[in-house]
Enzyme design. Structure first.
Site, mmCIF file in Angstrom:
data_model
loop_
_atom_site.group_PDB
_atom_site.id
_atom_site.type_symbol
_atom_site.label_atom_id
_atom_site.label_comp_id
_atom_site.label_asym_id
_atom_site.label_seq_id
_atom_site.Cartn_x
_atom_site.Cartn_y
_atom_site.Cartn_z
ATOM 1 N N GLU A 1 0.858 -1.187 0.000
ATOM 2 C CA GLU A 1 0.000 0.000 0.000
ATOM 3 C C GLU A 1 0.888 1.230 0.000
ATOM 4 O OE1 GLU A 1 -3.638 -1.561 2.966
ATOM 5 O OE2 GLU A 1 -2.626 0.337 3.371
ATOM 6 N N GLU B 1 -13.470 5.878 0.005
ATOM 7 C CA GLU B 1 -14.331 4.974 0.781
ATOM 8 C C GLU B 1 -14.936 5.760 1.932
ATOM 9 O OE1 GLU B 1 -12.528 0.768 1.111
ATOM 10 O OE2 GLU B 1 -10.795 2.057 0.712
ATOM 11 N N LYS C 1 -15.060 4.483 5.741
ATOM 12 C CA LYS C 1 -13.874 4.097 6.494
ATOM 13 C C LYS C 1 -13.882 4.768 7.862
ATOM 14 C CE LYS C 1 -10.315 2.323 5.449
ATOM 15 N NZ LYS C 1 -9.288 2.641 4.476
ATOM 16 N N GLU D 1 -8.877 9.163 5.904
ATOM 17 C CA GLU D 1 -9.028 7.764 5.505
ATOM 18 C C GLU D 1 -10.088 7.574 4.420
ATOM 19 O OE1 GLU D 1 -7.238 5.158 6.486
ATOM 20 O OE2 GLU D 1 -5.988 6.367 7.817
#
Length: 338
Positions: free
Chosen positions: A260, A311, A314, A320
């Site tokens: 990541e 997203e 999250k 995030e």
């Protein structure tokens, strides 16, 4: 004539290998959001954008079905909550049968047995389960004749290191060593890679000098000189700190795959569309240039961008929710070239 044919064949093979090696950028596919496209549409989006590598965070049957017959290489995670059950060899065999062998047309590349397990935080409850689960999954793959095609690892992160600067002094936290050293030695003994989540964004936030160009690959020259090893970007410095930490525990030759790396476009300091686009573009150019790092020059850096989509569900900091390189409507946020 035969000699000339052999030379031409070798040159073509070398060129193919170089091209393959250069195509080392994947994208993580997280689904903790609302309004995301269907799995089949997502796989089509990967293919239309030339993205040939994917990471998913558990054995999602919809995604695996959609990947059948494609050439997309896959990192498949064993979620942390499943680690304890896989300490039983029979259950590990069943897991491999149900989630790997059932999909012979999917190009599994790595199994990430646990993600960011850390003895110093809430994930400590999984610490004792990671290595036994890795061993059992490795045994199951070997029994199925797949261990030469699919490599077992676990995904670590910079939070396990107590020292990252200078990079050559990189070291795991004392409380982490008992957990990570046996894992590193298992990887070394079986010629398996380590997966590591590397985020210069968080390194930048913790940097007292707040050197944004260093984090974004835009510094005009050397920022850190570590006994002759010259660093102009924080990504390489963080990666080499991981390599140095591994080397201290018997993992000098354990390759690191960056499982990541990303930059948020909103929600925090320096989290802007402009900075995120700069980071992703420069990261892709850097790892596809196959220049390696000062500690590991010339070594390709297989890297997975985090993440495919923003997203919105999250948990944690607002940043995030904003790591996507595409919006849920499938529009590219940064026009990246993979």
């Amino acid at each position: 004539m035969a000699t000339k044919f052999l030379l031409v064949t070798l040159l073509i093979t070398s060129s193919i290998l170089a091209i393959t090696d250069a195509q080392s950028v994947g994208v993580c596919y997280g689904k903790v959001g609302s309004g995301l496209p269907s799995d089949r549409d997502v796989v089509t989006l990967y293919r239309n954008n030339g993205i040939t590598k994917m990471r998913i965070y558990g054995p999602d049957q919809g995604v695996l079905q959609a990947l059948k017959g494609t050439n997309i290489e896959l990192i498949l995670d064993v979620p942390n909550d499943n680690l304890q059950s896989l300490n039983d060899q029979g259950r590990a065999n069943t897991w491999v049968r149900d989630n790997i062998q059932r999909y012979p047309d999917v190009k599994f590349k790595y199994i990430a047995v646990g993600n960011e397990v850390n003895p110093n935080n809430d994930n400590r409850r999984f610490v004792n389960f990671v290595l036994p689960a890795m061993r059992n999954i490795h045994n199951a793959l070997r029994a199925a004749g797949l261990n030469n095609k699919i490599k077992v690892s676990t995904a670590t992160y910079t939070g396990l290191l107590s020292k990252t600067f200078p990079p050559n002094d990189g070291a795991f936290d004392n409380n982490v060593r008992g957990f990570i050293e046996p894992i590193i030695r298992f990887l070394a003994q079986n010629n398996l890679p380590m997966l590591a989540n590397i985020y210069p964004y968080f390194g930048y936030l913790n940097d007292p000098n707040s050197n944004l160009p260093y984090a974004l690959f835009t510094a005009p020259g050397t920022v850190v000189n570590d006994n002759g090893r010259q660093y102009s970007n924080l990504f390489s410095a963080m990666l080499d700190a991981h390599y140095a930490a591994q080397a201290r525990l018997g993992g000098e030759n354990v390759e690191i795959v960056v499982s990541e790396s990303g930059w948020p476009s909103a929600g925090g300091r320096a989290a802007t569309i402009g900075n995120a686009g700069t980071y992703y573009r420069n990261l892709i150019a850097h790892v596809k240039g196959t220049k390696g790092t000062p500690r590991k020059p010339g070594r390709s850096i297989e890297t997975y961008l985090f993440a495919m989509f923003d997203e919105n569900n999250k948990p944690g900091a607002d940043t995030e929710k904003h790591f996507g390189v595409f919006s849920p409507n499938q529009q590219s946020k940064y026009q990246l070239k993979f």
